[in-house]
Structure formats: structure tokens, C-alpha cells
Scaffold this active site. Structure first.
Site, PDB file in Angstrom:
ATOM      1  N   LEU A   1       2.961  -0.724  -6.665  1.00  0.00           N
ATOM      2  CA  LEU A   1       3.113   0.107  -5.474  1.00  0.00           C
ATOM      3  C   LEU A   1       4.397  -0.250  -4.740  1.00  0.00           C
ATOM      4  CD1 LEU A   1      -0.527  -0.620  -4.394  1.00  0.00           C
ATOM      5  CD2 LEU A   1       0.257   1.545  -5.370  1.00  0.00           C
ATOM      6  N   CYS A   2       5.068   0.779  -4.253  1.00  0.00           N
ATOM      7  CA  CYS A   2       6.223   0.584  -3.389  1.00  0.00           C
ATOM      8  C   CYS A   2       6.275   1.786  -2.452  1.00  0.00           C
ATOM      9  CB  CYS A   2       7.514   0.416  -4.195  1.00  0.00           C
ATOM     10  SG  CYS A   2       8.064   1.875  -5.109  1.00  0.00           S
ATOM     11  N   GLY A   3       7.395   2.021  -1.816  1.00  0.00           N
ATOM     12  CA  GLY A   3       7.495   3.149  -0.904  1.00  0.00           C
ATOM     13  C   GLY A   3       7.343   4.488  -1.606  1.00  0.00           C
TER      14      GLY A   3
ATOM     15  N   ALA B 219       3.447   4.321  -1.434  1.00  0.00           N
ATOM     16  CA  ALA B 219       2.677   4.247  -0.193  1.00  0.00           C
ATOM     17  C   ALA B 219       3.163   5.277   0.832  1.00  0.00           C
ATOM     18  CB  ALA B 219       2.771   2.840   0.397  1.00  0.00           C
TER      19      ALA B 219
END
Length: 150
Positions: free
Chosen positions: A61-63, A106
Site C-alpha cells: 500500500l502507498c498513496g 490509500a
């Protein structure tokens, strides 16, 4: 199933929500630290662990889910990461592509959607006799350096 989770600092809350969901579903969880601002480090660590068979699958998960996590993870031999933004992609990541990791953003998907995508991804198994198998085999051959002429 044993799952590896990793994220950058932007996605820590989403990672924690998905870990809770995975545990609720009965999966074993390995939580990779999320404080490193160089998110490629986390992505590579998770991808290497999954590719080595230490975990069955990984969730990154990241931006955005596409940037460095998806790109960095796919640099690791044996790691096949698909960026997921809907249910169909979550399903096809496994059924069409035998992805052993998925990434999500996210800032792109909400928590409840991410839970549904993860649940869908984890509910499928690749069929080595499927129509997709020769396509996946070709990717694996290229990676191993055994690809003949196309």
C-alpha cells in the site's frame, strides 16, 4: 494463508485496517514496518519475502498503489504485483495473471473498498490449466532467461 503486508507512511491506517480484516478471515499476518519514507525499501522487502515463499501472498500500500510499490515490487524476480482498483482487477490478478502480490492506493480506494478487493483477491487460486497459463508461463520464461523466440 500467510500474508505479508507493507506500506509507506501515507498508507499506515489502511494497512492496519486490512491486517485486522485478514486476521478476522483467519489468515496469518506478517507486518513489515511502515516508517521508511523510501517506500521502495518496504516494497522490495515484502516482494523478496513473498517470492522466496516465506509468505503465500503480499499486500502493498502507498498513496496511489501504482508508483514505486507496484513498480519496485515487480523488479524482484518471482514477484508479480498487480495494482488493484476494483473487484474485477482483484479477481483477475489471480485468475489471469497468478499475481502473488497486489498493491492499492490509500488516496485512491477507501477502506471498505480495499477490504473487498483484498478479500476477492485472496478468495481465488490460479489454475495452471487455464487459458491464461501459457501467457503466465511466457512471463516466467522471460524472467528465467529461457524464453525462445516469440
Amino acid at each position: 494463508m500467510k500474508l505479508a503486508f507493507g506500506c509507506d507512511p501515507n498508507a499506515t491506517e489502511l494497512k492496519q485496517a486490512l491486517i485486522k480484516e485478514a486476521e478476522r478471515l483467519g489468515h496469518e499476518v506478517v507486518d513489515f514496518p511502515s516508517g521508511d519514507p523510501i517506500y521502495a525499501n518496504t516494497a522490495i522487502a515484502v516482494a523478496k519475502s513473498v517470492a522466496a515463499g516465506e509468505e503465500d501472498r503480499g499486500i502493498l500500500l502507498c498513496g496511489t498503489g501504482i508508483g514505486v510499490l507496484s513498480i519496485a515490487a515487480n523488479k524482484v524476480p518471482g514477484a508479480y504485483c498487480a495494482c488493484v482498483t476494483d473487484i474485477y482487477q482483484a479477481q483477475r490478478a489471480v485468475l489471469s495473471n497468478n499475481a502473488n502480490l497486489i498493491s492499492m492506493g490509500a488516496q485512491v480506494v477507501g477502506v471498505e473498498s480495499a477490504k473487498m478487493f483484498m478479500d476477492e483477491y485472496l478468495s481465488h487460486t490460479f489454475d495452471p490449466k487455464s487459458r491464461s497459463a501459457p501467457k503466465v508461463d511466457r512471463i516466467n520464461e522471460y524472467e528465467r532467461g529461457t524464453l525462445g523466440t516469440c
